[in-house]
Structure formats: structure tokens, C-alpha cells
Write a protein that holds these residues in place. Structure first.
Motif, PDB file in Angstrom:
ATOM      1  N   GLY A   1       0.801  -1.238   0.000  1.00  0.00           N
ATOM      2  CA  GLY A   1       0.000   0.000   0.000  1.00  0.00           C
ATOM      3  C   GLY A   1       0.824   1.275   0.000  1.00  0.00           C
ATOM      4  O   GLY A   1       0.284   2.358  -0.259  1.00  0.00           O
TER       5      GLY A   1
ATOM      6  N   ASP B   1       2.599  -3.024   4.062  1.00  0.00           N
ATOM      7  CA  ASP B   1       3.770  -2.752   3.208  1.00  0.00           C
ATOM      8  C   ASP B   1       5.038  -3.026   4.022  1.00  0.00           C
ATOM      9  O   ASP B   1       5.068  -2.758   5.226  1.00  0.00           O
TER      10      ASP B   1
ATOM     11  N   ALA C   1       4.089  -9.289   0.835  1.00  0.00           N
ATOM     12  CA  ALA C   1       3.038 -10.024   0.133  1.00  0.00           C
ATOM     13  C   ALA C   1       3.262 -11.536   0.204  1.00  0.00           C
ATOM     14  O   ALA C   1       2.309 -12.314   0.147  1.00  0.00           O
TER      15      ALA C   1
ATOM     16  N   SER D   1      -1.821  -2.190  -5.732  1.00  0.00           N
ATOM     17  CA  SER D   1      -1.692  -1.264  -6.854  1.00  0.00           C
ATOM     18  C   SER D   1      -0.219  -0.927  -7.070  1.00  0.00           C
ATOM     19  O   SER D   1       0.442  -0.418  -6.169  1.00  0.00           O
TER      20      SER D   1
END
Ligand SMILES: C[S@@+](CC[C@H](N)C(=O)[O-])C[C@H]1O[C@@H](n2cnc3c(N)ncnc32)[C@H](O)[C@@H]1O
Length: 267
Positions: free
Chosen positions: A95, A115, A140, A156
Motif C-alpha cells: 500500500g 507494506d 506479500a 496497486s
């Protein structure tokens, strides 16, 4: 030496050949300067961390300059596609400064920015609209959240930075509730007609902007290079399916410069 050859080319072979040569030269310089091809996954992860540490203070400004503001439209489209609802648990993975999370924020839902870069998240914490957002350090490939706990996950312009794409997609699948949806906005493979202009802008203009505005030319060279290496629309959709997602769709944005993949975890 390469610069001298490039300068002599217009007289010898004309402008198109010069353009092709300049792009090739830029790619070689980027490969050499960042040396991503030769490094281990751990070293690659450390380098990516350093990239985002370097770009954090000017990240939002650079995004506007590099995309000529278009990234805002792409992100707005992502947020509209999500249509966040009351009671939902929403994670904006990778993020960064919380751009997308802020747009999905609301008092009646839980919005988490996840993040690995504290520098990126700290830059976001200083901006307005952050009230109620949860900031979570994590990668992630190992999202620090329970199985089946998330309604919606967005990522994103982050997925191409993960070192193990397969592990990241598997972990996104793990944290989503059955029926939960992942939305992934990422640079992709532009239509072949615009590719020469796109490559010229990416390899010539962006690293120079990175040097001028963010004083981080290598970091921006990496960001451009990571786009070139990322799987195209169809390959990436196939990776989502391989991770166990049931319904996988995608939509090209701005002639495929970016792409929104939408993948649902089966109920
Ligand atoms: C280009 S920024 C995008 C930030 C934000 N999502 C946006 O759209 O403005 C990429 C982000 O990915 C994060 N990142 C890098 N490696 C990651 C990983 N392995 N897992 C999750 N995020 C990662 C970086 O720290 C950075 O904040």
C-alpha cells in the motif's frame, strides 16, 4: 563511447535507427547499473527495500510526473471497481503511502495498509485522510493476517516488486474469505503500436526525472526495468488461476500501459 556512437547515428542511418539504438543502450545501462539478473532472491529483496527507502520522500510527486497524472484515474477506476461496503475488511497490500487505502477509507469498515517499507508508510501517515487506517508492516509473500479474514484485497503497482510472485498470490488467496476478491492494478504490456513511444519515455525520460526530482536515478531505472520484466496480461491471469482463484478477469487501461486483474476466491 556509446554516447558518441549514438550521436553519430542520425547522419549515418537516420532517426529510426538512432531511436532503436538509444533504447537498446538504455536497457543495457539499466541492466548493468542495477545488476538484477545476477542476484539471489534475498539480495533482490534488499535492493527493492533500498529502492523504496530512496524514493519514499518524493514518491507521490514522482508518480504524478511520470504518469502525467494518469495514475490517479487508474486508481480511481480501481476504487470504483472495488465499491467498498460497510463492515468489510479491506487490505491494500504493498500500500506504500496509502493512496488507494485513503480512497477506500470509511468509519464503518476496516482498511489496512500493508507494506514492508516503513519509510513509504511514514510518508503516507503525514498526509491528510489517514484517520482510521491501520498500518501494518508485512510482505506479500507472508501477509501477517489470519486465513480467510479479508473481504477485499487491493494491490496497486506493488505486485511486480515481490520476489516470489507464486508465494504472494498463494498468500493473497489464503487471507481472502471464500468469495473474497483480489484487485491487482499493475503496469502491463502496452499495445504494440504505442510501444516504441512508451519505451522511449520509460527508458529515457523516467530515469532522468528520477535523477532530477527524486535524486534517485537508479531507483527509477529499476522501476522501469521491473515493468519490462513483469508477465503480460494473459501470463499474469494464468498465475492467478494457478494460485487457486476461480474467476479471473482483466481489463486493459490506456492501451494496456496498465491492467486491472480481478480474481475471486471460490466459495
Ligand atoms: C510502486 S509502490 C506502490 C505504492 C502504492 N500501492 C501506490 O499505488 O501508490 C510499490 C510498493 O510495494 C512495496 N513492496 C516492495 N516489495 C514488496 C513485497 N515483497 N511485498 C509487499 N509490498 C512490497 C514497496 O515498499 C512499495 O511501497
Amino acid at each position: 563511447m556509446l554516447n558518441q556512437i549514438a550521436d553519430a547515428l542520425p547522419t549515418l542511418f537516420g532517426r529510426q535507427m538512432t531511436l532503436a539504438f538509444r533504447i537498446k543502450r538504455s536497457m543495457t545501462e539499466i541492466d548493468n547499473s542495477f545488476g538484477f539478473r545476477q542476484v539471489s532472491p534475498t539480495e533482490r529483496r534488499d535492493r527493492i527495500r533500498r529502492v523504496f527507502r530512496a524514493v519514499a520522500p518524493r514518491y507521490d510527486l514522482m508518480n504524478d510526473l511520470m504518469s502525467m497524472g494518469i495514475h490517479r484515474q487508474w486508481k480511481a477506476l480501481l476504487v470504483r471497481a472495488v465499491g467498498a461496503r460497510p463492515g468489510q475488511v479491506i487490505v491494500d497490500l504493498a500500500g506504500g503511502t496509502g493512496d488507494v487505502a485513503r480512497a477506500m477509507n470509511g468509519a464503518d469498515r476496516t482498511v489496512i495498509v500493508c507494506d514492508p517499507s516503513t519509510e513509504m508508510m511514514n510518508a503516507g501517515r503525514r498526509r491528510p485522510g489517514k484517520e482510521g487506517l491501520v498500518w501494518l508492516a508485512g510482505e506479500a509473500e507472508a501477509i501477517p493476517l489470519a486465513d480467510n479474514s479479508v473481504d477485499t484485497l487491493t494491490i496497486s503497482f506493488g505486485i511486480r516488486n515481490v520476489t516470489r510472485l507464486d508465494l504472494a498470490l498463494a498468500d493473497i488467496h489464503r487471507v481472502l474469505k471464500p468469495g473474497g476478491i483480489a484487485y491487482c492494478l499493475e503496469f502491463s504490456r502496452p499495445h504494440r503500436l504505442i510501444r516504441p513511444f512508451y519505451d522511449l519515455f520509460s527508458f529515457q525520460v523516467i530515469p532522468r526525472l528520477g535523477a532530477l526530482v527524486a535524486q534517485a536515478p537508479e531507483a527509477y531505472a529499476y522501476l522501469v526495468e521491473s515493468i519490462r520484466r513483469f508477465p503480460d496480461q494473459e501470463e499474469f491471469a494464468a498465475m492467478f488461476r494457478a494460485a487457486g482463484f476461480a474467476d479471473v478477469r482483466y481489463r486493459d487501461l490506456s492501451f494496456g500501459i496498465a491492467c486491472l486483474h480481478i480474481a475471486t476466491k471460490a466459495r
